[in-house]
Design a protein around this motif. Structure first.
Motif, PDB file in Angstrom:
ATOM      1  N   MET A   1     -14.231  45.625   0.180  1.00  0.00           N
ATOM      2  CA  MET A   1     -12.631  45.513   0.277  1.00  0.00           C
ATOM      3  C   MET A   1     -12.492  45.286   1.925  1.00  0.00           C
ATOM      4  SD  MET A   1      -9.160  45.720  -1.785  1.00  0.00           S
ATOM      5  CE  MET A   1      -9.230  45.666  -3.405  1.00  0.00           C
ATOM      6  N   THR A   2     -11.611  43.973   2.737  1.00  0.00           N
ATOM      7  CA  THR A   2     -11.586  44.252   4.053  1.00  0.00           C
ATOM      8  C   THR A   2     -10.551  44.175   4.652  1.00  0.00           C
ATOM      9  OG1 THR A   2     -14.173  43.277   3.678  1.00  0.00           O
ATOM     10  CG2 THR A   2     -12.764  43.203   5.977  1.00  0.00           C
ATOM     11  N   TYR A   3     -10.171  44.763   5.834  1.00  0.00           N
ATOM     12  CA  TYR A   3      -8.664  44.340   5.965  1.00  0.00           C
ATOM     13  C   TYR A   3      -9.027  43.315   6.956  1.00  0.00           C
ATOM     14  CZ  TYR A   3      -6.564  49.027   5.709  1.00  0.00           C
ATOM     15  OH  TYR A   3      -6.306  49.634   4.413  1.00  0.00           O
ATOM     16  N   ARG A   4      -8.139  42.353   6.627  1.00  0.00           N
ATOM     17  CA  ARG A   4      -8.261  40.909   7.833  1.00  0.00           C
ATOM     18  C   ARG A   4      -7.271  41.023   8.156  1.00  0.00           C
ATOM     19  NH1 ARG A   4     -12.679  38.595   4.643  1.00  0.00           N
ATOM     20  NH2 ARG A   4     -13.333  39.371   2.687  1.00  0.00           N
ATOM     21  N   HIS A   5      -7.211  39.669   9.199  1.00  0.00           N
ATOM     22  CA  HIS A   5      -6.027  39.613   9.909  1.00  0.00           C
ATOM     23  C   HIS A   5      -5.282  38.621   9.262  1.00  0.00           C
ATOM     24  CE1 HIS A   5      -8.904  40.095  13.203  1.00  0.00           C
ATOM     25  NE2 HIS A   5      -9.851  39.611  12.604  1.00  0.00           N
ATOM     26  N   PRO A   6      -3.929  39.141  10.077  1.00  0.00           N
ATOM     27  CA  PRO A   6      -2.450  38.181   8.801  1.00  0.00           C
ATOM     28  C   PRO A   6      -2.524  37.071   9.889  1.00  0.00           C
ATOM     29  CG  PRO A   6      -2.074  40.459  11.200  1.00  0.00           C
ATOM     30  CD  PRO A   6      -3.549  40.451  10.936  1.00  0.00           C
ATOM     31  N   LEU A   7      -2.304  35.929   8.730  1.00  0.00           N
ATOM     32  CA  LEU A   7      -2.116  34.685   8.937  1.00  0.00           C
ATOM     33  C   LEU A   7      -0.820  34.164   9.046  1.00  0.00           C
ATOM     34  CD1 LEU A   7      -4.774  33.704   6.215  1.00  0.00           C
ATOM     35  CD2 LEU A   7      -4.946  33.982   8.529  1.00  0.00           C
ATOM     36  N   SER A   8       0.257  35.627   8.703  1.00  0.00           N
ATOM     37  CA  SER A   8       2.124  35.397   8.049  1.00  0.00           C
ATOM     38  C   SER A   8       2.482  35.164   9.918  1.00  0.00           C
ATOM     39  CB  SER A   8       2.130  35.868   7.224  1.00  0.00           C
ATOM     40  OG  SER A   8       1.928  37.258   7.675  1.00  0.00           O
ATOM     41  N   GLY A   9       1.862  35.964  10.588  1.00  0.00           N
ATOM     42  CA  GLY A   9       2.823  36.489  11.630  1.00  0.00           C
ATOM     43  C   GLY A   9       3.402  37.769  12.024  1.00  0.00           C
ATOM     44  N   THR A  10       2.934  38.589  11.152  1.00  0.00           N
ATOM     45  CA  THR A  10       3.576  40.155  10.613  1.00  0.00           C
ATOM     46  C   THR A  10       3.117  41.328  11.590  1.00  0.00           C
ATOM     47  OG1 THR A  10       2.452  40.708   8.875  1.00  0.00           O
ATOM     48  CG2 THR A  10       4.296  39.708   8.875  1.00  0.00           C
ATOM     49  N   GLY A  11       1.481  41.007  12.018  1.00  0.00           N
ATOM     50  CA  GLY A  11       0.576  41.349  12.754  1.00  0.00           C
ATOM     51  C   GLY A  11       0.881  43.504  11.272  1.00  0.00           C
ATOM     52  N   ARG A  12       0.540  42.838  10.851  1.00  0.00           N
ATOM     53  CA  ARG A  12      -0.111  43.832   9.226  1.00  0.00           C
ATOM     54  C   ARG A  12      -1.348  43.487   8.753  1.00  0.00           C
ATOM     55  NH1 ARG A  12       3.630  46.397   4.622  1.00  0.00           N
ATOM     56  NH2 ARG A  12       2.049  47.740   4.158  1.00  0.00           N
ATOM     57  N   SER A  13      -2.395  43.985   8.651  1.00  0.00           N
ATOM     58  CA  SER A  13      -3.336  43.698   8.246  1.00  0.00           C
ATOM     59  C   SER A  13      -3.338  44.226   6.786  1.00  0.00           C
ATOM     60  CB  SER A  13      -4.784  43.878   8.535  1.00  0.00           C
ATOM     61  OG  SER A  13      -5.570  43.873  10.026  1.00  0.00           O
ATOM     62  N   PHE A  14      -3.910  42.949   6.146  1.00  0.00           N
ATOM     63  CA  PHE A  14      -4.076  43.622   4.046  1.00  0.00           C
ATOM     64  C   PHE A  14      -5.622  43.670   4.252  1.00  0.00           C
ATOM     65  CE2 PHE A  14       0.369  42.752   5.053  1.00  0.00           C
ATOM     66  CZ  PHE A  14       0.979  43.482   4.418  1.00  0.00           C
ATOM     67  N   PRO A  15      -6.702  45.137   3.137  1.00  0.00           N
ATOM     68  CA  PRO A  15      -7.256  44.776   2.328  1.00  0.00           C
ATOM     69  C   PRO A  15      -7.316  43.896   1.142  1.00  0.00           C
ATOM     70  CG  PRO A  15      -5.951  47.052   1.473  1.00  0.00           C
ATOM     71  CD  PRO A  15      -5.267  46.554   3.184  1.00  0.00           C
ATOM     72  N   GLU A  30      -1.580  25.598   2.740  1.00  0.00           N
ATOM     73  CA  GLU A  30      -0.481  24.289   2.011  1.00  0.00           C
ATOM     74  C   GLU A  30       0.492  24.574   3.024  1.00  0.00           C
ATOM     75  OE1 GLU A  30       0.179  26.465  -2.322  1.00  0.00           O
ATOM     76  OE2 GLU A  30      -1.641  25.679  -2.764  1.00  0.00           O
ATOM     77  N   ILE A  31       0.921  25.908   3.492  1.00  0.00           N
ATOM     78  CA  ILE A  31       2.291  26.455   4.285  1.00  0.00           C
ATOM     79  C   ILE A  31       2.205  25.459   5.361  1.00  0.00           C
ATOM     80  CG2 ILE A  31       3.494  28.333   5.810  1.00  0.00           C
ATOM     81  CD1 ILE A  31       2.418  30.054   3.330  1.00  0.00           C
ATOM     82  N   VAL A  37       3.256  21.962  12.630  1.00  0.00           N
ATOM     83  CA  VAL A  37       4.146  23.019  13.627  1.00  0.00           C
ATOM     84  C   VAL A  37       4.637  21.585  14.874  1.00  0.00           C
ATOM     85  CG1 VAL A  37       2.989  23.245  16.376  1.00  0.00           C
ATOM     86  CG2 VAL A  37       2.762  24.247  14.462  1.00  0.00           C
ATOM     87  N   THR A  38       4.108  20.136  14.821  1.00  0.00           N
ATOM     88  CA  THR A  38       5.405  19.175  14.768  1.00  0.00           C
ATOM     89  C   THR A  38       5.975  18.370  14.098  1.00  0.00           C
ATOM     90  OG1 THR A  38       2.798  17.632  14.909  1.00  0.00           O
ATOM     91  CG2 THR A  38       3.671  19.084  17.133  1.00  0.00           C
ATOM     92  N   PRO A  39       6.609  17.239  13.957  1.00  0.00           N
ATOM     93  CA  PRO A  39       7.298  16.587  13.129  1.00  0.00           C
ATOM     94  C   PRO A  39       6.872  15.752  12.692  1.00  0.00           C
ATOM     95  CG  PRO A  39       8.520  15.996  15.011  1.00  0.00           C
ATOM     96  CD  PRO A  39       7.241  17.829  15.498  1.00  0.00           C
ATOM     97  N   PRO A  40       6.963  15.298  11.304  1.00  0.00           N
ATOM     98  CA  PRO A  40       6.131  13.267  11.218  1.00  0.00           C
ATOM     99  C   PRO A  40       6.786  12.532  11.999  1.00  0.00           C
ATOM    100  CG  PRO A  40       7.242  15.024   9.228  1.00  0.00           C
ATOM    101  CD  PRO A  40       7.803  15.668  10.257  1.00  0.00           C
TER     102      PRO A  40
END
Length: 57
Positions: A1-15, A30-31, A37-40
């Motif tokens: 396991m490796t700590y990964r950069h957060p993708l959600s913007g929480t600033g919290r890394s998870f292994p 998917e998200i 970021v820009t509207p259709p």
């Protein structure tokens, strides 16, 4: 396991193992497709009286 950069913007890394990291990357894709970021091109704030981002208020 490796700590990964957060993708959600929480600033919290998870292994995460490779399997779960790949799953998280797919989920983030998917998200990003669902909430771009820009509207259709066919989106209008007049349709529902909503703003695309907080800068539109």
């Amino acid at each position: 396991m490796t700590y990964r950069h957060p993708l959600s913007g929480t600033g919290r890394s998870f292994p995460r193992c490779e399997k779960h990291w790949e799953r998280r990357l797919r989920r983030q894709d998917e998200i990003n497709r669902r909430y771009p970021v820009t509207p259709p091109r066919d989106w209008s704030p007049l349709d529902a009286g909503e703003a695309w981002d907080e800068n539109d208020y």
